[in-house]
Scaffold this motif. Structure first.
Motif, PDB file in Angstrom:
ATOM      1  N   THR A   1       0.793  -1.177  -0.052  1.00 41.09           N
ATOM      2  CA  THR A   1       0.015   0.177   0.153  1.00 41.09           C
ATOM      3  C   THR A   1       0.789   1.223  -0.256  1.00 41.09           C
ATOM      4  O   THR A   1       0.488   2.389  -0.333  1.00 41.09           O
ATOM      5  CB  THR A   1      -0.991  -0.069   1.309  1.00 41.09           C
ATOM      6  N   ARG A   2       2.070   1.055   0.267  1.00 48.28           N
ATOM      7  CA  ARG A   2       3.395   2.201   0.374  1.00 48.28           C
ATOM      8  C   ARG A   2       4.342   1.837  -0.615  1.00 48.28           C
ATOM      9  O   ARG A   2       5.382   2.141  -0.221  1.00 48.28           O
ATOM     10  CB  ARG A   2       3.450   2.487   1.622  1.00 48.28           C
ATOM     11  N   GLN A   3       3.969   1.305  -1.578  1.00 48.19           N
ATOM     12  CA  GLN A   3       4.980   0.759  -2.603  1.00 48.19           C
ATOM     13  C   GLN A   3       6.015   1.869  -3.157  1.00 48.19           C
ATOM     14  O   GLN A   3       6.932   1.685  -2.895  1.00 48.19           O
ATOM     15  CB  GLN A   3       4.433   0.224  -3.623  1.00 48.19           C
ATOM     16  N   ASP A   4       5.488   2.942  -3.228  1.00 46.55           N
ATOM     17  CA  ASP A   4       6.338   4.196  -3.855  1.00 46.55           C
ATOM     18  C   ASP A   4       7.225   4.710  -2.656  1.00 46.55           C
ATOM     19  O   ASP A   4       8.123   5.222  -3.003  1.00 46.55           O
ATOM     20  CB  ASP A   4       5.569   5.333  -4.033  1.00 46.55           C
ATOM     21  N   ASP A   5       6.907   4.235  -1.480  1.00 41.51           N
ATOM     22  CA  ASP A   5       7.618   4.585  -0.290  1.00 41.51           C
ATOM     23  C   ASP A   5       9.087   3.712   0.138  1.00 41.51           C
ATOM     24  O   ASP A   5       9.885   3.886   0.795  1.00 41.51           O
ATOM     25  CB  ASP A   5       6.943   4.931   0.858  1.00 41.51           C
ATOM     26  N   LEU A   6       8.998   2.694  -0.449  1.00 35.07           N
ATOM     27  CA  LEU A   6       9.944   1.399  -0.353  1.00 35.07           C
ATOM     28  C   LEU A   6      11.324   1.933  -0.854  1.00 35.07           C
ATOM     29  O   LEU A   6      11.275   2.345  -1.920  1.00 35.07           O
ATOM     30  CB  LEU A   6       9.441   0.177  -0.628  1.00 35.07           C
ATOM     31  N   PRO A   7      12.440   1.563  -0.236  1.00 36.62           N
ATOM     32  CA  PRO A   7      13.621   1.897  -0.694  1.00 36.62           C
ATOM     33  C   PRO A   7      14.183   1.119  -1.962  1.00 36.62           C
ATOM     34  O   PRO A   7      13.871  -0.138  -2.162  1.00 36.62           O
ATOM     35  CB  PRO A   7      14.366   1.891   0.637  1.00 36.62           C
ATOM     36  N   GLY A   8      14.816   1.690  -2.597  1.00 29.55           N
ATOM     37  CA  GLY A   8      15.708   1.122  -3.761  1.00 29.55           C
ATOM     38  C   GLY A   8      16.633   0.146  -3.006  1.00 29.55           C
ATOM     39  O   GLY A   8      17.306   0.520  -2.022  1.00 29.55           O
ATOM     40  N   PHE A   9      16.932  -0.990  -3.492  1.00 28.79           N
ATOM     41  CA  PHE A   9      17.841  -1.864  -2.898  1.00 28.79           C
ATOM     42  C   PHE A   9      19.250  -1.116  -2.576  1.00 28.79           C
ATOM     43  O   PHE A   9      19.954  -1.254  -1.679  1.00 28.79           O
ATOM     44  CB  PHE A   9      17.985  -3.135  -3.662  1.00 28.79           C
ATOM     45  N   HIS A  10      19.920  -0.436  -3.466  1.00 30.08           N
ATOM     46  CA  HIS A  10      20.950   0.289  -3.545  1.00 30.08           C
ATOM     47  C   HIS A  10      20.990   0.930  -2.530  1.00 30.08           C
ATOM     48  O   HIS A  10      22.128   1.558  -2.185  1.00 30.08           O
ATOM     49  CB  HIS A  10      21.241   0.780  -4.854  1.00 30.08           C
ATOM     50  N   GLU A  11      19.720   1.767  -2.051  1.00 30.49           N
ATOM     51  CA  GLU A  11      19.728   2.880  -1.039  1.00 30.49           C
ATOM     52  C   GLU A  11      19.949   2.179   0.283  1.00 30.49           C
ATOM     53  O   GLU A  11      20.428   2.904   1.426  1.00 30.49           O
ATOM     54  CB  GLU A  11      18.578   3.611  -0.936  1.00 30.49           C
ATOM     55  N   ILE A  12      19.610   0.937   0.428  1.00 31.91           N
ATOM     56  CA  ILE A  12      20.107   0.308   1.810  1.00 31.91           C
ATOM     57  C   ILE A  12      21.472  -0.493   1.886  1.00 31.91           C
ATOM     58  O   ILE A  12      22.301  -0.276   2.450  1.00 31.91           O
ATOM     59  CB  ILE A  12      19.004  -0.915   1.993  1.00 31.91           C
ATOM     60  N   SER A  13      21.716  -1.296   0.620  1.00 27.20           N
ATOM     61  CA  SER A  13      22.950  -1.833   0.472  1.00 27.20           C
ATOM     62  C   SER A  13      23.734  -1.274  -0.630  1.00 27.20           C
ATOM     63  O   SER A  13      23.447  -1.507  -1.857  1.00 27.20           O
ATOM     64  CB  SER A  13      22.808  -3.390   0.342  1.00 27.20           C
ATOM     65  N   SER A  14      24.847  -0.408  -0.204  1.00 26.45           N
ATOM     66  CA  SER A  14      25.531   0.339  -1.535  1.00 26.45           C
ATOM     67  C   SER A  14      26.192  -0.737  -2.228  1.00 26.45           C
ATOM     68  O   SER A  14      26.456  -0.195  -3.518  1.00 26.45           O
ATOM     69  CB  SER A  14      26.495   1.314  -0.823  1.00 26.45           C
ATOM     70  N   ASP A  15      26.717  -1.678  -1.938  1.00 24.45           N
ATOM     71  CA  ASP A  15      27.473  -2.621  -2.840  1.00 24.45           C
ATOM     72  C   ASP A  15      26.574  -3.130  -3.911  1.00 24.45           C
ATOM     73  O   ASP A  15      26.897  -3.423  -4.970  1.00 24.45           O
ATOM     74  CB  ASP A  15      27.965  -3.803  -1.988  1.00 24.45           C
ATOM     75  N   VAL A  16      25.290  -2.886  -3.749  1.00 20.19           N
ATOM     76  CA  VAL A  16      24.221  -3.434  -4.861  1.00 20.19           C
ATOM     77  C   VAL A  16      24.310  -2.392  -6.160  1.00 20.19           C
ATOM     78  O   VAL A  16      23.761  -2.797  -7.274  1.00 20.19           O
ATOM     79  CB  VAL A  16      22.854  -3.657  -4.510  1.00 20.19           C
ATOM     80  N   ALA A  17      24.824  -1.090  -5.812  1.00 24.37           N
ATOM     81  CA  ALA A  17      24.813  -0.196  -6.905  1.00 24.37           C
ATOM     82  C   ALA A  17      25.677  -0.700  -7.914  1.00 24.37           C
ATOM     83  O   ALA A  17      25.692  -0.172  -9.181  1.00 24.37           O
ATOM     84  CB  ALA A  17      25.548   1.010  -6.353  1.00 24.37           C
ATOM     85  N   THR A  18      26.624  -1.734  -8.119  1.00 23.13           N
ATOM     86  CA  THR A  18      27.068  -2.150  -9.263  1.00 23.13           C
ATOM     87  C   THR A  18      26.335  -2.770 -10.254  1.00 23.13           C
ATOM     88  O   THR A  18      26.524  -3.181 -11.304  1.00 23.13           O
ATOM     89  CB  THR A  18      28.414  -3.422  -8.881  1.00 23.13           C
ATOM     90  N   ILE A  19      24.998  -3.318  -9.700  1.00 24.52           N
ATOM     91  CA  ILE A  19      24.039  -3.933 -10.725  1.00 24.52           C
ATOM     92  C   ILE A  19      22.550  -3.103 -10.790  1.00 24.52           C
ATOM     93  O   ILE A  19      21.827  -3.350 -11.970  1.00 24.52           O
ATOM     94  CB  ILE A  19      23.724  -5.346 -10.142  1.00 24.52           C
ATOM     95  N   SER A  20      22.494  -2.186  -9.673  1.00 22.23           N
ATOM     96  CA  SER A  20      21.243  -1.500  -9.859  1.00 22.23           C
ATOM     97  C   SER A  20      21.395  -0.057  -9.254  1.00 22.23           C
ATOM     98  O   SER A  20      21.839   0.010  -8.031  1.00 22.23           O
ATOM     99  CB  SER A  20      20.012  -2.314  -9.219  1.00 22.23           C
ATOM    100  N   GLN A  21      21.062   0.854  -9.808  1.00 21.09           N
ATOM    101  CA  GLN A  21      21.204   2.404  -9.359  1.00 21.09           C
ATOM    102  C   GLN A  21      20.095   3.169  -9.533  1.00 21.09           C
ATOM    103  O   GLN A  21      20.147   4.299  -9.304  1.00 21.09           O
ATOM    104  CB  GLN A  21      22.275   3.146 -10.033  1.00 21.09           C
TER     105      GLN A  21
END
Length: 266
Positions: free
Chosen positions: A79-99
């Motif tokens: 119900t608050r999908q738009d407020d959920l964080p991008g994975f890379h916003e929590i785990s910075s090492d994920v930025a290599t595959i998703s930004q």
């Protein structure tokens, strides 16, 4: 035919090029990890295929049976999908595959950290996951329409991953996950268990959101690999990228639940 060997992987820090010679502590740590990964392949109790036969893990059927309750709790989260964080916003090492925010997450627990607020929102999901021996990480993994996670490998081969299909849009032929040379297409209420130390990629080419329950657990190993693996995974909580992820998660939760409270008080 023998099952393919799981590739020996390294912790995420291996991809970081130091300015100078690594410290003695770092070199010792990397040597221990390399030794552990060789042992994990040789002393696996469940073999080393990219994707496992679920029958190897009898508890998987019990988790699948909890699909309706988990799906109901997910609907509340979305119900608050738009407020959920991008994975890379929590785990910075994920930025290599998703930004971008096309890959979102809702974390219940990971590497010793537990989100009491998120667990309180999804108690039956949390209860279902207690059936999984060696539980490490529990979250909802959300792939937005058109999102593609390019080929990548997990940082360490001492864990296995479960996906339980929760929202799998049609056409199913337009989404899936490739692990090494094997292709799997998610299905509502069905679990798949795979070794993310193999190269894998995932995609959602449908016009709708795909969601799975995402769980990591310790790979079943024989002695002494099981002891060394347990030790390394418990020490992982002290690594910089895990500590940073915990801090990011706490900061996001504070904002998320503060906004929820403000909406209730209007």
């Amino acid at each position: 035919m023998t099952a393919p060997e799981a590739p020996v992987q390294r912790f995420a820090t291996d991809g970081i090029k130091p300015m100078g010679r690594p410290s003695l502590v770092t070199r010792i740590f990397m040597a221990v990890v390399a030794c552990a990964e060789r042992l994990n392949v040789r002393l696996s109790r469940v073999g080393n295929p990219p994707i496992y036969d679920k029958a190897v893990f009898p508890w998987a059927t019990a988790v699948e049976a909890d699909y309706p309750a988990i799906r109901a709790e997910l609907e509340r989260v979305l119900t608050r999908q738009d407020d959920l964080p991008g994975f890379h916003e929590i785990s910075s090492d994920v930025a290599t595959i998703s930004q971008d925010r096309g890959w979102k997450t809702f974390l219940l627990a990971g590497y010793g950290f537990k989100s009491d607020a998120n667990i309180a929102l999804c108690p039956q999901t949390w209860a279902a996951c207690q059936k999984i021996p060696g539980l490490i990480t529990v979250m909802f993994s959300i792939l937005e329409p058109g999102k593609h996670l390019p080929p990548h490998r997990g940082p360490y081969n001492g864990v296995l991953r479960l996906h339980l299909g929760l929202i799998v849009p049609e056409p199913r032929e337009a989404l899936g996950i490739r692990v090494e040379n094997e292709l799997y297409r998610w299905k509502d209420g069905e679990a798949v268990i795979f070794d993310d130390a193999f190269e894998h990629e995932a995609w959602n080419r449908t016009p709708h959101t795909r969601v799975v329950l995402f769980v990591d657990f310790r790979k079943p190993l024989r002695f002494p690999a099981n002891v060394l693996n347990w030790l390394l995974l418990n020490l992982a909580v002290f690594t910089p990228f895990i500590r940073e992820g915990m801090d990011n998660q706490k900061a996001w939760e504070k904002r998320f639940y503060a906004e929820a409270e403000a909406l209730r008080n209007r």
